[in-house]
Design a protein around this motif. Sequence first.
Motif, PDB file in Angstrom:
ATOM      1  N   GLY A 194       0.803  -1.215   0.000  1.00  8.21           N
ATOM      2  CA  GLY A 194       0.000   0.000   0.000  1.00  8.21           C
ATOM      3  C   GLY A 194       0.832   1.259   0.000  1.00  8.21           C
ATOM      4  N   GLY A 196       3.263   2.302   2.063  1.00  9.87           N
ATOM      5  CA  GLY A 196       3.832   2.815   3.306  1.00  9.87           C
ATOM      6  C   GLY A 196       5.165   2.163   3.629  1.00  9.87           C
ATOM      7  N   LEU A 219       4.106  11.354   2.552  1.00 11.81           N
ATOM      8  CA  LEU A 219       3.083  10.377   2.929  1.00 11.81           C
ATOM      9  C   LEU A 219       2.327  10.879   4.153  1.00 11.81           C
ATOM     10  CD1 LEU A 219       5.128   7.030   2.763  1.00 11.81           C
ATOM     11  CD2 LEU A 219       3.394   7.822   1.132  1.00 11.81           C
ATOM     12  N   GLU A 222       0.240   8.101   9.022  1.00 14.27           N
ATOM     13  CA  GLU A 222      -0.158   6.720   9.311  1.00 14.27           C
ATOM     14  C   GLU A 222       0.449   5.731   8.316  1.00 14.27           C
ATOM     15  OE1 GLU A 222      -2.109   9.297   8.867  1.00 14.27           O
ATOM     16  OE2 GLU A 222      -3.561   8.933   7.265  1.00 14.27           O
ATOM     17  N   GLN A 223       0.988   6.237   7.230  1.00 16.16           N
ATOM     18  CA  GLN A 223       1.668   5.358   6.274  1.00 16.16           C
ATOM     19  C   GLN A 223       3.108   5.074   6.688  1.00 16.16           C
ATOM     20  OE1 GLN A 223       0.022   3.679   3.831  1.00 16.16           O
ATOM     21  NE2 GLN A 223       0.102   5.001   2.028  1.00 16.16           N
TER      22      GLN A 223
END
Lengths: 785, 166, 278
Positions: A194, A196, A219, A222-223
């Motif tokens: 995804g 991250g 980013l 939370e990534q």
Amino acid sequence: MTGGIGESVRRPDGPAKVRGEFVYAGDLTADDVLVGVTVRSPHPHARITRIDTTAARATDGVHAVLTADDVPGDPWFGLTMRDEPVLAGDVVRYAGEPVVALAAVDAATARRAARAVVVEYEVLPAVTDPEVALTAPPLHPQAHPEGNVYRHVAYTCGDPDARGVVTVENTYRIGMQDPAFLAPEAGMATPLPGGGVLLEVATQWLHSDQQQVARALGLPPEQVEVRLAGVGGAFGGREDVTLHTHACLLALATGRPVRVEYTREESFLGHRQRHPGTIWLRHSADADGTIVAVEGRVLLDGGAYASTSPVVITNTVTLLQGPYRVPNGRFEGSSVRTHNPSCGAMRGFGVPQAAFAHEAQLDALAAALGLDPLEVRLRNALRRGDVATFGQTLDAPTPVREVIEGVRDLPLPTGPAKAPGGVGRAAEGGTVRRGVGYAVTIKNLAFSEGHTDESTATVSLRDGHATVHCACAEVGQGFVTVAEQIARTVLGATTVTVTQPDTLIASAGSTSASRQTMASGTAVHRACEVVRDRLLARVARAGDLDPATLSIAGTTVCAAGRPLTEVADAAPGHTVRATEHFAHPDTYPLGSTEGGMYVGFGFSAQRAVVDVDVDLGLVSVVQIASCQDVGTVVNPTQLLGQIEGGIVQGMGLALMEEVVVVDGLITNPHFEGYLIPTIVDAPEVVSTYVTDPEPGMPHGWKGVGEPPLCTAVPAVAAAVRAATGLPLPAVPIKPEHIALGLGSTPTVTWTTPRPAAPSSPGRAVVELDPTDRTGTWDAEGATGA
Amino acid sequence: MADVEFELTVDGTTSAVEAGFSESLLTVLRDRLGVRGPKVGCAHGRCGACAVSVTVPGEDAHVLCACLVPAAIVAGCAVSTIASINGPDGELSDVQEAFLAEGAVQCGICTAGFVTAATELLDTNPDPTREEIEGALYGNLCRCTGYGRIVAAVEAAAAGRREATS
Amino acid sequence: MLLAAPRFALPETLGEAITALADRPDATVVAGGTEVMPDLLWRTRRAEGFVSLRRVRELRGVTTTDDELVVAAGTPVAALIHVEHRALAAAATSLGTPLVRTEATIGGNVMSALPYRNLLPALLAADAALELTGPGGTRTVPFDGFVTAPGVTAIGPGELLTALRLPRHRGFADYAKVGRRNAQFVATASVAAVAAAGRVRLAFGNAGPTPVRSDAVDAVATALLDGTATPEELRAAVDAAVDPPTDPVASAEYRRHALGVLAVRLVVRAQVDAGLGS
């Protein structure tokens, strides 16, 4: 009860550490892992005219070579000002600044590729004298067009021109100390599905790393998941981002895990040092030693990038008067940008510099007046209820007198002592003189001036086994032990697991500023209390009891004081969980009328006994006796470890530790030239405590980590002065300072007393000027210590 | 990159090693053999975090800094790391136990080296003076503890050995 | 030969070592590696290969004849701590760390040829001779003059330092050094002294680009020993003989001062040893 608060509980991570099985950041590895290295500027100031990575990219086994052009997000980062490039693109501003990051299949290939990177520089003049930098044109106009002052702090209290019968003044110098944690920086970044990235890194502050790295990567935070990897010491030097972003950039660029581990030399170049500085102080006193007025001026060299320089200078300037009643004062100081290595947090955070200077002044004052140095300190000792120079009312225990008396009454060492010069056996046949010196200090605890100081913990309990999750970084100080002790005491847990900190839980702030027992310990305590209450409520429901009659004693649930059931059996198979947050009461900027700058204070007194070979300038520290204000003793062995460890770091700064920077270049980026105390150098430590509980804290605990260092620096210096009769206004004290008698003597002037003008304001008045600048940190709450 | 091939026996297991001619024993242990007990503190012989015991055929075992020794020069030798220091039945050794009990461990990055050096000291001199303890351990640096608890731990382990033999 | 590769050789005999070096003229000779490895880490030295003497058994050990102490060049420093020559023993005792001394060798310390290395002044004060062995055989040269510049010696191509020969000496000899902490330090300045038959021979470390001694200093030191010169005169003589560096560790002025103080102290110790002093 076993294993609760107040006991010398062993570290839960200890068995793995003594077996060599504990996994440190430098031990991390993964399938397909690549090794990242950094290409650094050899110049303190230069324009980059060309970067050619062709040959490096062509090297067999190289998977990515990144420059400033490859930073997808914000190219700037920093703890207080975003003034530091992730990778330098156009200009380098200190020697050692990262320019290129690359990843290859192994370390040897990566290093070979790094040597193949061509960076051409147009060398520019470097400003390495902070006095020059003060008025020089902006060194970094892009980020800091106003000038080179990171923050200028100036305030007065009372009537600074009031005078007693004598004034004593001198200028003091403090060298650049390196945190010198024993495990160099290391971490590993792993791409996540995804887009991250997971960063496992040895750090003090996971959420600050997360914010800064995410911003550079472009980013959302939370990534970027940050997980603590085993930390081999920190002492402030891991508060800033170093390899973090580079590792993540390389991992995302290659799609593979990338580990980065600095060499010792890179560690010196890559992390922030303690600010070197110059401090001028003038004390005026009455004949009985009562301080009438203090004036002081501080200049700290912040180096190339801001880091925490705006905050450190505030500590130095506001605590420049020491733990004394000073009704009248004028204090100012600046931290400035130069082309020297960047300075930032190190244990004590601006206070060791102040303490070295104010304690030398107290001794000089005592000598001028023919008074006993301890008597002068006792006469001026701050007490609870006093208003400090910076305007804050000391409304918590302020046991300055108590710590002084505590150390004064300890027996002096007897018996043979280690010879000055140690294994070099130089002192035999010479004259050795003994000296005794005292120092007393005030250290602010926790973040200050409105910067959020908070933590969050999740605690769960099942069948008597407690699990604690908190983002507090364990760096060696023993928070894992304290968390376990809290869970045993509050919950009656029979076993406790403290899970690895990560950013899946809310921020715990930095492991710095002596703050984690207060912040994260209290968050854990609160969570444990809620879990306990929920458990007892469940027991009450099941047994049709009044929950108000239930309590936990040891590992047993009691009803009206009588054993009912074991905690482990109280709710079989059921998990009770709670997440609780703690934040200290708000603090306010210097000069605010709304409230104080600081959360609290710790006080410490030490007596140092040294033997000095006066002809050769060699010193042996025989003993340091310490009495410290600790609130309560949470873990006697760990507390002693903080005291002894801090004292030895302080004596290191007093006698040997100095990063020597010549024309912007560190001349001793290794342990052959940068000397930290060995086991032969370490003194006997006698440690006693004043335990006056801190209001608002469970069990009255308070921070203990920084005061021992702050006090040891002036105590050792005072003892060497006592042995030699020399002024010794600079640390580290070098053998030649003693042997050749170098250093200026305090100027003593007899004056006509002049009382404070009746119209003088009773509280701190801040003088603002256009160069005042407070660093800001918009996501994680600026640091402070 | 490999200049030379040889065998090393590490904690009782013999492995074939390929290494560069100047590759240190520490690098070979950690990066080629995955033996991570010896730590990287300075890699120039000043901190002792990488201390291991080496037995060269015909010589007594001795403790050295693995970072300073090119691995190939101890080809065919036996290397004993912290993983080989154990008490009976795989429990902690007396020295390891004392380090825990006395609070000699904080961050712990120096601990394997200290335990290795202190174990050799007590194996050769079970009743050392404080000066002898310091003399044997000044090649190991610790930044956390200030050494007080480390000296206490070695003294406690020595006292335990005296008790056991008296 | 235990191992032989183009860039590495691990000989077991001196003969194999000479051959290995002849076959690899660009290789660096190492023994334990403690001198060379940090240099490679810091890139202050390049190496094209190693010939290691570590496993040559005949290069390890100390023997005595009627008039000489013979130390094989590959003898580890740890083994020197109890040799009868007390200057060498004292210099060995404070060299590096216990973990370094097990692999550091006397030959490596000498061949580093850096003026602050511990053993150099001790060997100079001891009037040591060096045995150099090459393809053409063995020759013996005095240590005095062997070091010609920092890091540079008079060893010939293809030659190995194989042994150090010290005149036997059971009387007073000592070594002292100063630094910036009390263990594990490079000598800021160091002095070695040997007193034999009423005469003192001093040598100085980090007192110039190479180890320093001087007949003039020894004459005054000898006079101080028998009470016909003053400490001030010895310090003045030392001051005239040395030319120490200024660097970030210490000034030349401090080094001059310390060298003089240490010289006087060592002579005072010799007096005490001889029952002459207080």
